[in-house]
Design a protein around this motif. Structure first.
Motif, PDB file in Angstrom:
ATOM      1  N   GLU A  85       0.833  -1.209   0.000  1.00  0.00           N
ATOM      2  CA  GLU A  85       0.000   0.000   0.000  1.00  0.00           C
ATOM      3  C   GLU A  85       0.863   1.252   0.000  1.00  0.00           C
ATOM      4  OE1 GLU A  85      -2.462  -3.333   1.411  1.00  0.00           O
ATOM      5  OE2 GLU A  85      -0.469  -2.605   1.954  1.00  0.00           O
ATOM      6  N   LEU A  86       1.912   1.249   0.812  1.00  0.00           N
ATOM      7  CA  LEU A  86       2.785   2.419   0.879  1.00  0.00           C
ATOM      8  C   LEU A  86       3.617   2.575  -0.382  1.00  0.00           C
ATOM      9  CD1 LEU A  86       4.054   2.338   4.582  1.00  0.00           C
ATOM     10  CD2 LEU A  86       2.097   3.535   3.616  1.00  0.00           C
ATOM     11  N   ASP A  89       0.885   3.831  -3.191  1.00  0.00           N
ATOM     12  CA  ASP A  89       0.136   5.059  -2.929  1.00  0.00           C
ATOM     13  C   ASP A  89       1.140   6.191  -2.695  1.00  0.00           C
ATOM     14  OD1 ASP A  89      -1.302   7.205  -1.622  1.00  0.00           O
ATOM     15  OD2 ASP A  89      -2.918   5.779  -1.222  1.00  0.00           O
ATOM     16  N   GLU A  91       0.805   9.354  -2.070  1.00  0.00           N
ATOM     17  CA  GLU A  91       0.532  10.252  -0.948  1.00  0.00           C
ATOM     18  C   GLU A  91       0.866   9.583   0.387  1.00  0.00           C
ATOM     19  OE1 GLU A  91      -2.980  13.293   0.599  1.00  0.00           O
ATOM     20  OE2 GLU A  91      -3.407  11.835  -0.976  1.00  0.00           O
ATOM     21  N   LEU A  92       0.440   8.336   0.575  1.00  0.00           N
ATOM     22  CA  LEU A  92       0.768   7.626   1.811  1.00  0.00           C
ATOM     23  C   LEU A  92       2.277   7.470   1.975  1.00  0.00           C
ATOM     24  CD1 LEU A  92      -1.792   4.695   2.250  1.00  0.00           C
ATOM     25  CD2 LEU A  92      -1.575   6.770   3.624  1.00  0.00           C
ATOM     26  N   TYR A  95       3.681  10.719   3.236  1.00  0.00           N
ATOM     27  CA  TYR A  95       3.422  10.969   4.654  1.00  0.00           C
ATOM     28  C   TYR A  95       4.300  10.086   5.548  1.00  0.00           C
ATOM     29  CZ  TYR A  95      -0.510  14.153   4.058  1.00  0.00           C
ATOM     30  OH  TYR A  95      -1.291  15.240   3.764  1.00  0.00           O
ATOM     31  N   MET A 127      -1.417   2.897   8.428  1.00  0.00           N
ATOM     32  CA  MET A 127      -1.558   3.349   7.041  1.00  0.00           C
ATOM     33  C   MET A 127      -1.938   2.186   6.135  1.00  0.00           C
ATOM     34  SD  MET A 127       1.447   6.127   6.315  1.00  0.00           S
ATOM     35  CE  MET A 127       1.660   7.582   7.346  1.00  0.00           C
ATOM     36  N   ASP A 132      -5.912   7.522   7.765  1.00  0.00           N
ATOM     37  CA  ASP A 132      -5.587   8.747   7.049  1.00  0.00           C
ATOM     38  C   ASP A 132      -4.125   9.152   7.277  1.00  0.00           C
ATOM     39  OD1 ASP A 132      -6.911  11.258   5.640  1.00  0.00           O
ATOM     40  OD2 ASP A 132      -5.562  12.026   7.182  1.00  0.00           O
ATOM     41  N   GLY A 133      -3.379   9.298   6.186  1.00  0.00           N
ATOM     42  CA  GLY A 133      -1.963   9.621   6.278  1.00  0.00           C
ATOM     43  C   GLY A 133      -1.704  10.981   6.880  1.00  0.00           C
TER      44      GLY A 133
END
Length: 261
Positions: A85-86, A89, A91-92, A95, A127, A132-133
């Protein structure tokens, strides 16, 4: 000659950078020994057996030598995990990188910061689970303020102590002001009271107590604006990852406006 002692240790990869033509320097937040810089010989080679486990945001158990001064070394990886996921994504990922950047700025190398290791590891897990990041980044920004030498009052009015009225944040008073005393600081943040309420709750929670957040765009924008101003004006650090996040949000807002036209 001092014999090097091999150790097994848990770590989270903060970042890596090139060193000379073929080698890498990799900064790792270790659980027991704080932040350490590791020398990885031939680290840029695709044949290096450690390459996959030294990517930023990897959580792993390593075997190697931890030196109190100078560079440390890694010989093997016992187990590792890197979140898909990181990685997928943007944006994540930004963050998560920003949170590690804050940790790197707040503490000196080789200083044991076991609690922060545990919190970063938990934040990465949250995350992955869809948390929410930005909310997590704001949490770390708040919790790290004392490490940067700032003591602020959140959740009660710095003038009268009331907690039951809408609040705003005042840099002048270094804390939250209730609605009855907003007139005492004309330069207060002028933030949405909902944003200040959430930040105030975050300031007093253990990360394990922080449940899922469903935040409106307006609330998130004001939370980010308040924390950005505190870090710009009082902390004085300007991380590249935060600049990327701000630029990413600018692009997203522009695309949103264009789609509505």
């Amino acid at each position: 000659m001092v014999e090097k002692r091999m150790m097994t240790f848990d770590g989270i990869v903060m970042y890596q950078r090139d060193h000379k033509e073929r080698d890498l320097l990799v900064k790792i937040l270790t659980r027991k020994a704080g932040k350490r810089m590791f020398f990885i010989k031939n680290g840029k080679s695709k044949r290096n057996h450690l390459a996959a486990e030294l990517q930023p945001l990897t959580v792993a158990t390593y075997e190697g030598t931890l030196n109190q001064t100078g560079l440390s070394f890694i010989d093997d990886v016992k187990q590792s995990h890197i979140s898909r996921e990181l990685m997928h994504d943007v944006e994540l990922n930004a963050y998560a990188t920003y949170i590690l950047g804050l940790i790197d700025s707040a503490f000196v190398d080789n200083q044991p910061i076991e609690l922060w290791f545990d919190w970063v590891k938990l934040a990465l897990h949250k995350m992955e689970q869809g948390f929410d990041g930005q909310g997590l980044a704001n949490y770390f920004e708040l919790q790290l303020l004392p490490a940067f030498g700032l003591q602020q009052q959140w959740g009660s009015c710095v003038v009268c102590g009331r907690r039951d009225l809408p609040m705003d944040f005042s840099e002048k008073f270094n804390g939250t002001l209730c609605q009855l005393h907003w007139d005492q600081d004309t330069q207060r943040m002028q933030a949405n009271p909902r944003a200040i309420l959430i930040l105030s709750k975050m300031a007093h929670l253990n990360l394990e107590q922080l449940g899922s957040l469903t935040l409106k765009a307006e609330t998130k924008q004001d939370m980010a604006r308040v924390m950005d101003k505190i870090y710009d004006d009082q902390v004085g650090i300007h991380l590249r990852s935060k600049s990327f996040i701000q630029q990413l949000h600018s692009w997203q807002n522009r695309l949103s406006r264009e789609s509505q036209d």
